[in-house]
Each structure stands twice: as C-alpha cells, then as structure tokens.
Design a protein around this motif. Structure first.
Motif, PDB file in Angstrom:
ATOM      1  N   MET A   1      30.851 -40.422  -5.776  1.00 11.73           N
ATOM      2  CA  MET A   1      31.982 -41.181  -6.310  1.00 11.73           C
ATOM      3  C   MET A   1      32.337 -40.710  -7.717  1.00 11.73           C
ATOM      4  N   LEU A   2      31.327 -40.382  -8.518  1.00  8.84           N
ATOM      5  CA  LEU A   2      31.575 -39.851  -9.853  1.00  8.84           C
ATOM      6  C   LEU A   2      32.347 -38.543  -9.768  1.00  8.84           C
ATOM      7  N   TYR A   3      31.935 -37.658  -8.867  1.00 10.34           N
ATOM      8  CA  TYR A   3      32.644 -36.385  -8.686  1.00 10.34           C
ATOM      9  C   TYR A   3      34.109 -36.638  -8.349  1.00 10.34           C
ATOM     10  N   GLU A   4      34.374 -37.560  -7.439  1.00  9.98           N
ATOM     11  CA  GLU A   4      35.748 -37.850  -7.039  1.00  9.98           C
ATOM     12  C   GLU A   4      36.567 -38.409  -8.200  1.00  9.98           C
ATOM     13  N   ASP A   5      35.957 -39.281  -9.024  1.00  9.52           N
ATOM     14  CA  ASP A   5      36.665 -39.824 -10.186  1.00  9.52           C
ATOM     15  C   ASP A   5      36.994 -38.715 -11.192  1.00  9.52           C
ATOM     16  N   VAL A   6      36.046 -37.806 -11.414  1.00 12.61           N
ATOM     17  CA  VAL A   6      36.274 -36.701 -12.347  1.00 12.61           C
ATOM     18  C   VAL A   6      37.406 -35.810 -11.845  1.00 12.61           C
ATOM     19  N   MET A   7      37.384 -35.461 -10.570  1.00 13.08           N
ATOM     20  CA  MET A   7      38.411 -34.570 -10.033  1.00 13.08           C
ATOM     21  C   MET A   7      39.780 -35.242 -10.014  1.00 13.08           C
ATOM     22  N   GLU A   8      39.823 -36.545  -9.724  1.00  8.64           N
ATOM     23  CA  GLU A   8      41.098 -37.269  -9.759  1.00  8.64           C
ATOM     24  C   GLU A   8      41.680 -37.261 -11.167  1.00  8.64           C
ATOM     25  N   THR A   9      40.813 -37.446 -12.155  1.00  8.94           N
ATOM     26  CA  THR A   9      41.247 -37.434 -13.548  1.00  8.94           C
ATOM     27  C   THR A   9      41.708 -36.040 -13.958  1.00  8.94           C
ATOM     28  N   LEU A  10      40.968 -35.021 -13.557  1.00 12.19           N
ATOM     29  CA  LEU A  10      41.326 -33.643 -13.892  1.00 12.19           C
ATOM     30  C   LEU A  10      42.670 -33.263 -13.298  1.00 12.19           C
ATOM     31  N   GLN A  11      42.919 -33.685 -12.071  1.00 13.48           N
ATOM     32  CA  GLN A  11      44.174 -33.352 -11.409  1.00 13.48           C
ATOM     33  C   GLN A  11      45.339 -34.201 -11.906  1.00 13.48           C
ATOM     34  N   GLY A  12      45.029 -35.371 -12.475  1.00 15.06           N
ATOM     35  CA  GLY A  12      46.095 -36.278 -12.893  1.00 15.06           C
ATOM     36  C   GLY A  12      46.463 -36.202 -14.357  1.00 15.06           C
ATOM     37  N   ASP A  13      45.634 -35.560 -15.170  1.00 15.45           N
ATOM     38  CA  ASP A  13      45.894 -35.514 -16.607  1.00 15.45           C
ATOM     39  C   ASP A  13      46.043 -34.068 -17.055  1.00 15.45           C
ATOM     40  N   PRO A  14      47.258 -33.629 -17.410  1.00 16.31           N
ATOM     41  CA  PRO A  14      47.451 -32.240 -17.836  1.00 16.31           C
ATOM     42  C   PRO A  14      46.730 -31.903 -19.143  1.00 16.31           C
ATOM     43  N   ALA A  15      46.317 -32.924 -19.884  1.00 14.36           N
ATOM     44  CA  ALA A  15      45.593 -32.672 -21.133  1.00 14.36           C
ATOM     45  C   ALA A  15      44.128 -32.329 -20.899  1.00 14.36           C
ATOM     46  N   ALA A  16      43.638 -32.573 -19.692  1.00 12.17           N
ATOM     47  CA  ALA A  16      42.233 -32.291 -19.389  1.00 12.17           C
ATOM     48  C   ALA A  16      42.052 -30.798 -19.142  1.00 12.17           C
ATOM     49  N   THR A  17      41.166 -30.170 -19.891  1.00 11.26           N
ATOM     50  CA  THR A  17      40.972 -28.727 -19.780  1.00 11.26           C
ATOM     51  C   THR A  17      39.972 -28.345 -18.704  1.00 11.26           C
ATOM     52  N   GLY A  18      39.208 -29.299 -18.205  1.00 10.87           N
ATOM     53  CA  GLY A  18      38.231 -29.000 -17.173  1.00 10.87           C
ATOM     54  C   GLY A  18      37.261 -30.142 -17.001  1.00 10.87           C
ATOM     55  N   PRO A  19      36.368 -30.056 -16.016  1.00  7.38           N
ATOM     56  CA  PRO A  19      35.405 -31.140 -15.774  1.00  7.38           C
ATOM     57  C   PRO A  19      34.532 -31.454 -16.984  1.00  7.38           C
ATOM     58  N   ASP A  20      34.171 -30.422 -17.764  1.00  5.81           N
ATOM     59  CA  ASP A  20      33.321 -30.664 -18.936  1.00  5.81           C
ATOM     60  C   ASP A  20      33.961 -31.668 -19.879  1.00  5.81           C
ATOM     61  N   GLU A  21      35.236 -31.480 -20.167  1.00  5.20           N
ATOM     62  CA  GLU A  21      35.933 -32.376 -21.092  1.00  5.20           C
ATOM     63  C   GLU A  21      36.021 -33.783 -20.522  1.00  5.20           C
ATOM     64  N   VAL A  22      36.309 -33.895 -19.228  1.00  9.24           N
ATOM     65  CA  VAL A  22      36.416 -35.215 -18.600  1.00  9.24           C
ATOM     66  C   VAL A  22      35.076 -35.938 -18.644  1.00  9.24           C
ATOM     67  N   ILE A  23      34.002 -35.248 -18.281  1.00 15.06           N
ATOM     68  CA  ILE A  23      32.679 -35.861 -18.237  1.00 15.06           C
ATOM     69  C   ILE A  23      32.185 -36.254 -19.623  1.00 15.06           C
ATOM     70  N   LEU A  24      32.423 -35.393 -20.594  1.00  8.48           N
ATOM     71  CA  LEU A  24      31.817 -35.587 -21.913  1.00  8.48           C
ATOM     72  C   LEU A  24      32.656 -36.425 -22.866  1.00  8.48           C
ATOM     73  N   THR A  25      33.958 -36.576 -22.595  1.00  5.02           N
ATOM     74  CA  THR A  25      34.801 -37.251 -23.594  1.00  5.02           C
ATOM     75  C   THR A  25      35.630 -38.409 -23.065  1.00  5.02           C
ATOM     76  N   TYR A  26      35.842 -38.535 -21.762  1.00  7.09           N
ATOM     77  CA  TYR A  26      36.766 -39.548 -21.273  1.00  7.09           C
ATOM     78  C   TYR A  26      36.075 -40.909 -21.135  1.00  7.09           C
ATOM     79  N   PRO A  27      36.523 -41.919 -21.888  1.00  6.01           N
ATOM     80  CA  PRO A  27      35.888 -43.236 -21.805  1.00  6.01           C
ATOM     81  C   PRO A  27      36.033 -43.875 -20.429  1.00  6.01           C
TER      82      PRO A  27
END
Length: 286
Positions: A106-132
């Motif tokens: 489920m965490l993987y799916e949330d990360v990928m949904e966020t990565l695909q939905g936010d053009p400001a996200a540079t990759g999974p690392d940024e989503v995992i490490l910085t997105y509240p």
C-alpha cells in the motif's frame, strides 16, 4: 505553600473526575513504533541500525507493540498481566507484524500515485523522504490495522503523533483506500466514519467532516453512526474544500474545487466549483 496538601488534592480530584488510568500507552513508545514500522517497510531508506538486522528490528517492533497493546487494552504493563492478557497482546502484535507485507504494498501504491500526480516530485526518493502526506498515510495505515484488531486508544495516539508532525489529521477509524495522494497536507481532516475510495487526490485544507451530531432521546450524542462523507474512486478534492455529512456521497471521477462547501451528494463525473468575481486593477487603469 504546602505542596503535599496540594498534591493530595490534585490526585483525589483527578481520580474522581477521570476515574483513573494508572497505565496507558507511552508517548515515547508511540514514536518508537512509528520509526520501527517505517524501517521495517523501507529498510533501504531507514535502517534500524541500533536494532541490528532487519529481522531483529521486526522482532523489536513486535516486542514494543505487545507492551503497548497490553497497556492500551488492560491498563497494566505486560509483565504484570495474566497469562491470558499477555497472550492476547502478543497475538495481536503478531497479527500486525504479519500484515507488514500488505502495508508495504500500500505504501508503494501511495508513493507511485503521488509521483504520477505531482509534477514537482522528482522521484520516489523525494516523495518518501520529504512528503508529509506519505508519512501521515503510513502511520494511519498502521493504526487502522490496530483498529481492525480491536486495540483501543493506541491507534488514535499514533495518528495524533503524525498529526502533530504533519498537520494531517487522519482518524484511524476512517476507511481510506489504496493509491492515495495527499499533496502539501497541512490542515487536512478526515473524520472517523469517512470512507475514501481508491486513487483519490487530497490537497491541503480539505475536510471530510460531520454535518451534525445526532442525539438519542436523552440528548446524549450517538457515536455509532456514520457522520462523515463517502468519497468514491478517482475523486480530486482541491485545497480548502469541505465535504460534510454521513449521507453525502461524492461520485467517482468527480472534481471538488477549492473553497467549496458540499453537504449534498453529487453524481459521478461531477465538477463542483465556488464561483466569485475576481477583479484585477492595474496601475495603468487609473
């Protein structure tokens, strides 16, 4: 000042007013559970170095969970419980640990949904490490498992820990689907009986709340009723939108615009907007 007399008075009043809870889940242990779960799901990002191997970290998570589940359920620490109470606490901790692979999916799916939905996200690392939103969702999903295991108090303490850190208030009793994107996050509130489908995008300031609080004939609030809305799959809830009421249903693939106030159901593929006139005056116009 007679500190002993004041202390005796405060103790007596506290026990009289609140019945007394001599043992409860420990705040520091809440933090430990969150960190251990995170390192269990993402060991290549958050290595639990002090815990030794990955398997030893999971064993430690089981140990800490057993203690806190026992404290929440029986109001005593694990070592002073009965054989039966200790067994129940450990069984529920085991059931939680066995769901870690599902929580990781489920965490993987949330990360990928966020990565695909936010053009400001540079990759999974940024989503995992910085997105509240990812942090808050991770804590919510763990707490929701404990709700499903009928563990009292502890799940709410966990989500309130995440709330304090992120500004995202996800009640552990809410039902939130898979592939969720929470962008920015601050000020989001999802109430206890809310139901959120899959592939839903939620922006800052969104509230899924109650429209009113039903009461019984004696005027006491009815708690076991649905008070919060249902949001179906592929809905987008833009910033500061408010959706209220247990009977309110947002149909799938709808868009709820910023600053809207929704208290009635809307059909699938709807677009709800708040219309107001914006006037731009330039210096040249004067």
């Amino acid at each position: 000042m007679d500190s002993q007399q004041i202390a005796a008075h405060l103790m007596q009043n506290s026990c009289r007013m609140f019945k007394g809870r001599t043992c409860h889940p420990e705040p520091e242990a809440i933090r430990k559970i969150v960190l251990l779960e995170r390192s269990a799901l993402l060991p290549n990002y958050f290595a639990a170095q002090a815990e030794g191997t990955h398997a030893e970290a999971i064993d430690h998570l089981h140990q800490v969970l057993s203690e806190q589940i026992h404290r929440a359920t029986y109001q005593t620490c694990l070592k002073t419980g009965t054989d039966e109470s200790r067994g129940v606490a450990r069984e529920k901790a085991t059931a939680f640990v066995e769901r870690l692979p599902l929580l990781q999916d489920m965490l993987y799916e949330d990360v990928m949904e966020t990565l695909q939905g936010d053009p400001a996200a540079t990759g999974p690392d940024e989503v995992i490490l910085t997105y509240p939103g990812i942090f808050a969702l991770g804590v919510y999903r763990a707490a929701h498992v404990l709700v499903e295991l009928d563990v009292p108090l502890l799940p709410r303490m966990m989500t309130e820990y995440a709330h304090r850190l992120t500004g995202v208030d996800l009640h552990p009793g809410a039902t939130i689907g898979r592939s969720i994107m929470i962008d920015h996050g601050t000020g989001i509130v999802v109430g206890e009986t809310a139901v959120v489908g899959n592939h839903v995008k939620i922006y800052q300031g969104v509230t899924l709340g109650a429209l009113y609080f039903p009461k019984d004939e004696q005027g006491m609030m009815l708690r076991e009723v649905k008070r919060h809305p249902t949001v179906e799959d592929y809905v987008i809830l833009y910033s500061n939108s408010t959706v209220l009421g247990g009977e309110t249903l947002i149909g799938h693939h709808s868009v709820i615009g910023s600053n809207t106030w929704v208290t009635r159901s809307v059909p699938p593929y709807s677009k709800v907007t708040y219309e107001t006139e914006s006037v731009v005056r330039t210096k040249e116009a004067h």
